[in-house]
Design an enzyme around this catalytic site. Structure first.
Site, PDB file in Angstrom:
ATOM      1  N   CYS A 112       0.820  -1.210   0.000  1.00 54.92           N
ATOM      2  CA  CYS A 112       0.000   0.000   0.000  1.00 54.92           C
ATOM      3  C   CYS A 112       0.857   1.264   0.000  1.00 54.92           C
ATOM      4  O   CYS A 112       1.965   1.286   0.549  1.00 54.92           O
ATOM      5  CB  CYS A 112      -0.908   0.016   1.220  1.00 54.92           C
ATOM      6  SG  CYS A 112      -2.165  -1.281   1.213  1.00 54.92           S
ATOM      7  N   CYS A 151      -6.687   1.088   4.210  1.00 60.14           N
ATOM      8  CA  CYS A 151      -7.245  -0.238   4.465  1.00 60.14           C
ATOM      9  C   CYS A 151      -7.000  -0.636   5.921  1.00 60.14           C
ATOM     10  O   CYS A 151      -6.302   0.051   6.669  1.00 60.14           O
ATOM     11  CB  CYS A 151      -6.619  -1.256   3.510  1.00 60.14           C
ATOM     12  SG  CYS A 151      -4.893  -1.670   3.886  1.00 60.14           S
ATOM     13  N   CYS A 154      -3.299  -1.046   6.841  1.00 61.76           N
ATOM     14  CA  CYS A 154      -2.626   0.251   6.986  1.00 61.76           C
ATOM     15  C   CYS A 154      -3.056   0.962   8.261  1.00 61.76           C
ATOM     16  O   CYS A 154      -2.251   1.650   8.892  1.00 61.76           O
ATOM     17  CB  CYS A 154      -2.881   1.127   5.764  1.00 61.76           C
ATOM     18  SG  CYS A 154      -1.916   0.581   4.338  1.00 61.76           S
ATOM     19  N   GLU A 167       0.418   3.940   1.705  1.00 63.42           N
ATOM     20  CA  GLU A 167       0.647   4.426   3.061  1.00 63.42           C
ATOM     21  C   GLU A 167       1.887   3.760   3.672  1.00 63.42           C
ATOM     22  O   GLU A 167       2.709   4.416   4.314  1.00 63.42           O
ATOM     23  CB  GLU A 167      -0.575   4.162   3.950  1.00 63.42           C
ATOM     24  CG  GLU A 167      -1.829   4.879   3.514  1.00 63.42           C
ATOM     25  CD  GLU A 167      -2.680   4.093   2.512  1.00 63.42           C
ATOM     26  OE1 GLU A 167      -3.850   4.453   2.343  1.00 63.42           O
ATOM     27  OE2 GLU A 167      -2.182   3.109   1.902  1.00 63.42           O
TER      28      GLU A 167
END
Length: 142
Positions: free
Chosen positions: A57, A101, A104, A59
């Site tokens: 991801c 998500c 994260c 992030e």
């Protein structure tokens, strides 16, 4: 969407600029930007893979880069925002702020526990603490 304070607007712009430059179907569709207490902005790009478990991801990429650049106890992460580029087949082609998500959210609680996460809530931008996004976090036993 609602107006952001200038410092948060800079985060939105950094994430939006990155995804506009690097969007690639099946590779990169999310970008994130975070800010540390010192004002440093760090960005990250989602890495999509053919084997989904190997995807990373945006992030996580941004947090990892911030840690590599010295973020931590002396210069903690204070805010983060993520944006999504639409696929070419979608009717709405505007870049949108998206929520992190669950994985994260867990990672942000570990590495940025006091950070604000900027979200799009019913068309308006608002920020929430990581504890608001992931209450009752799992903790390892000593």
């Amino acid at each position: 969407m609602s107006a952001l304070p200038a410092e948060d607007d800079a985060l939105l712009q950094a994430a939006t600029d990155l995804i506009r430059r690097r969007y690639a179907v099946g590779r990169h569709h999310i970008a994130a930007a975070l800010r540390t207490r010192s004002g440093k902005i760090v960005t990250g790009l989602h890495l999509d893979t053919y084997v989904g478990r190997a995807s990373v991801c945006a992030e996580a990429v941004a947090v990892g880069q911030a840690m590599a650049d010295g973020a931590g106890a002396a210069d903690p992460i204070t805010a983060i925002i993520s944006v999504r580029h639409p696929r070419p087949t979608e009717a709405n082609q505007s870049i949108q702020v998206v929520a992190p998500c669950g994985i994260c959210r867990e990672m942000l609680r570990d590495f940025a526990p006091d950070a604000r996460v900027i979200l799009n809530v019913d068309g308006a931008l608002a920020s929430y603490g990581t504890a608001d996004l992931l209450p009752l976090k799992y903790h390892r036993q000593p």
